[in-house]
Design an enzyme around this catalytic site. Structure first.
Site, PDB file in Angstrom:
ATOM      1  N   LEU A 201      -4.722  -5.570  -6.433  1.00 53.57           N
ATOM      2  CA  LEU A 201      -3.613  -6.375  -6.947  1.00 53.57           C
ATOM      3  C   LEU A 201      -4.195  -7.613  -7.634  1.00 53.57           C
ATOM      4  O   LEU A 201      -4.861  -8.414  -6.988  1.00 53.57           O
ATOM      5  CB  LEU A 201      -2.721  -6.802  -5.776  1.00 53.57           C
ATOM      6  CG  LEU A 201      -1.306  -7.265  -6.072  1.00 53.57           C
ATOM      7  CD1 LEU A 201      -0.447  -6.133  -6.626  1.00 53.57           C
ATOM      8  CD2 LEU A 201      -0.664  -7.833  -4.812  1.00 53.57           C
ATOM      9  N   HIS A 202      -3.970  -7.725  -8.936  1.00 60.44           N
ATOM     10  CA  HIS A 202      -4.583  -8.867  -9.615  1.00 60.44           C
ATOM     11  C   HIS A 202      -3.789  -9.402 -10.808  1.00 60.44           C
ATOM     12  O   HIS A 202      -4.079 -10.477 -11.301  1.00 60.44           O
ATOM     13  CB  HIS A 202      -5.981  -8.472 -10.124  1.00 60.44           C
ATOM     14  CG  HIS A 202      -5.935  -7.599 -11.347  1.00 60.44           C
ATOM     15  ND1 HIS A 202      -5.660  -6.262 -11.283  1.00 60.44           N
ATOM     16  CD2 HIS A 202      -6.106  -7.898 -12.656  1.00 60.44           C
ATOM     17  CE1 HIS A 202      -5.682  -5.759 -12.511  1.00 60.44           C
ATOM     18  NE2 HIS A 202      -5.939  -6.716 -13.354  1.00 60.44           N
ATOM     19  N   ARG A 203      -2.787  -8.672 -11.294  1.00 60.24           N
ATOM     20  CA  ARG A 203      -2.142  -9.073 -12.543  1.00 60.24           C
ATOM     21  C   ARG A 203      -1.385 -10.385 -12.380  1.00 60.24           C
ATOM     22  O   ARG A 203      -0.827 -10.686 -11.330  1.00 60.24           O
ATOM     23  CB  ARG A 203      -1.199  -7.983 -13.042  1.00 60.24           C
ATOM     24  CG  ARG A 203      -1.954  -6.810 -13.633  1.00 60.24           C
ATOM     25  CD  ARG A 203      -1.051  -5.883 -14.408  1.00 60.24           C
ATOM     26  NE  ARG A 203      -1.859  -4.833 -15.021  1.00 60.24           N
ATOM     27  CZ  ARG A 203      -2.406  -4.906 -16.218  1.00 60.24           C
ATOM     28  NH1 ARG A 203      -2.217  -5.976 -16.968  1.00 60.24           N
ATOM     29  NH2 ARG A 203      -3.130  -3.919 -16.685  1.00 60.24           N
TER      30      ARG A 203
END
Length: 356
Positions: A201-203
């Site tokens: 999860l990084h956006r």
């Protein structure tokens, strides 16, 4: 012929890893690292693991607002391009490094080559979507990864003779990296094949504090049913710590993994939950069901195929979709077994077209 390649993020390093050695072999090749996400030193493990040479120029631009970061990159890139005077500049994907490289080159009347052209989520709230569109319309040679991307470019009025349907370099990178995995890593992490889920999860849109909390609440609920390993992006970890988010005891947090370890864990997971674009294709290649923590995707053909599933970013949608899937082994098995036709040798095809 002199070719400059510009990269600045780990996904770009991975996706260009099969292509860079071929560019070195066939052209006078200059490699620029912008330092978009991390310092070159932090990315060096990827270069070493993927057996890539060191970069010729390291710009160390670092994090900033989108405008500041892109502007700083353009200033630094222009200086290098004026010095090196290349025949063409190659960029990959949809990052700010991609955008800065394409615009700067175009302004200097240097040919722009875009690898992974034509991908569209049709959501202009995503900064990556703006980058994709602008880069494609700056480019002189566009390498599309799939038929949907090819059709997108044609529908936007880009001349057909500029577009080449070649497939995606990420597939070759993934297949190469699978052999780098040491299966002792499973025991080290207390995992068993097909008995855990992998998560990334990084956006930007998912690491807003409120949105991240909603996703993590859903993931905590899911972790009651299956162990989850979560290699945490630095930005995500910072927000988790600053807000003291609850992390379930069945969730294993790790630092970002090397590519070989990540691909190995992906290949042996029951499924993956991710907002990453690249992982959507990698999981399809490895036949691991991919549950996309987004409202839309640029890899629509994999959703249409049934290989991947959009589960959204809202608590109820995530929990209902994933818990229902966990109780339906037949559906999981069907997702794994759907045939996914993909091209290999994509980098060789790109080199051949660049030389022609």
């Amino acid at each position: 012929m002199k070719v400059v390649t510009i990269l600045g993020t780990r996904p770009e390093i991975i996706k260009l890893s099969p292509l860079i050695p071929l560019l070195d072999k066939e052209f006078d090749h200059i490699l620029i690292h912008t330092g978009q996400h991390y310092s070159y030193q932090m990315d060096k493990i990827f270069f070493e693991e993927l057996k890539l040479r060191e970069c010729d120029y390291i710009l160390n631009v670092g994090s900033a607002t989108h405008a500041q970061q892109t502007a700083n990159m353009m200033i630094e890139i222009e200086e290098v391009l004026l010095k090196e005077n290349p025949d063409m500049v190659l960029v990959q994907g949809d990052t700010n490094s991609t955008l800065a490289g394409a615009i700067t080159s175009s302004k200097l009347n240097i040919k722009v080559v875009h690898v992974e052209a034509g991908c569209r989520s049709f959501d202009k709230n995503m900064p990556e979507e703006i980058n994709r569109i602008l880069v494609d319309h700056c480019s002189d040679i566009l390498f599309a990864p799939d038929e949907n991307s090819f059709a997108n470019l044609k529908s936007e009025g880009i001349k057909k003779n500029k577009i080449h349907l070649v497939g995606n370099t990420s597939i070759d990178a993934c297949l190469r990296a699978r052999h780098l995995f040491n299966k002792d890593k499973l025991a080290e992490l207390g995992l068993e094949k097909n008995e855990y889920a992998l998560m990334t999860l990084h956006r930007q849109e998912n690491t807003d504090t409120d949105q991240l909390k909603e996703i993590m609440d859903a993931v905590n609920k899911i972790s009651h049913e299956i162990k989850i390993i979560f290699p945490v992006h630095f930005r995500t970890l910072k927000i988790l710590k600053e807000n003291n988010f609850d992390i379930g005891e069945n969730i294993i947090l790790t630092e970002p993994l090397g590519y070989g370890d990540f691909v190995g864990l992906l290949s042996l997971a029951k499924f993956v939950m991710t907002d990453s674009g690249g992982i959507q294709e990698e999981s399809a290649v490895l036949n691991t069901p991919c549950l996309i923590l987004r409202e839309n995707t640029e890899w629509n053909y994999l959703v249409d195929l049934g290989k991947n599933m959009l589960v959204g970013t809202k608590y109820n949608n995530i929990v209902d979709s994933i818990l229902n899937l966990l109780m339906d082994e037949e559906k999981l098995s069907k997702m794994r077994n759907i045939k996914f036709n993909f091209e290999t040798g994509v980098s060789e095809s790109i080199i051949s077209l660049l030389k022609s």
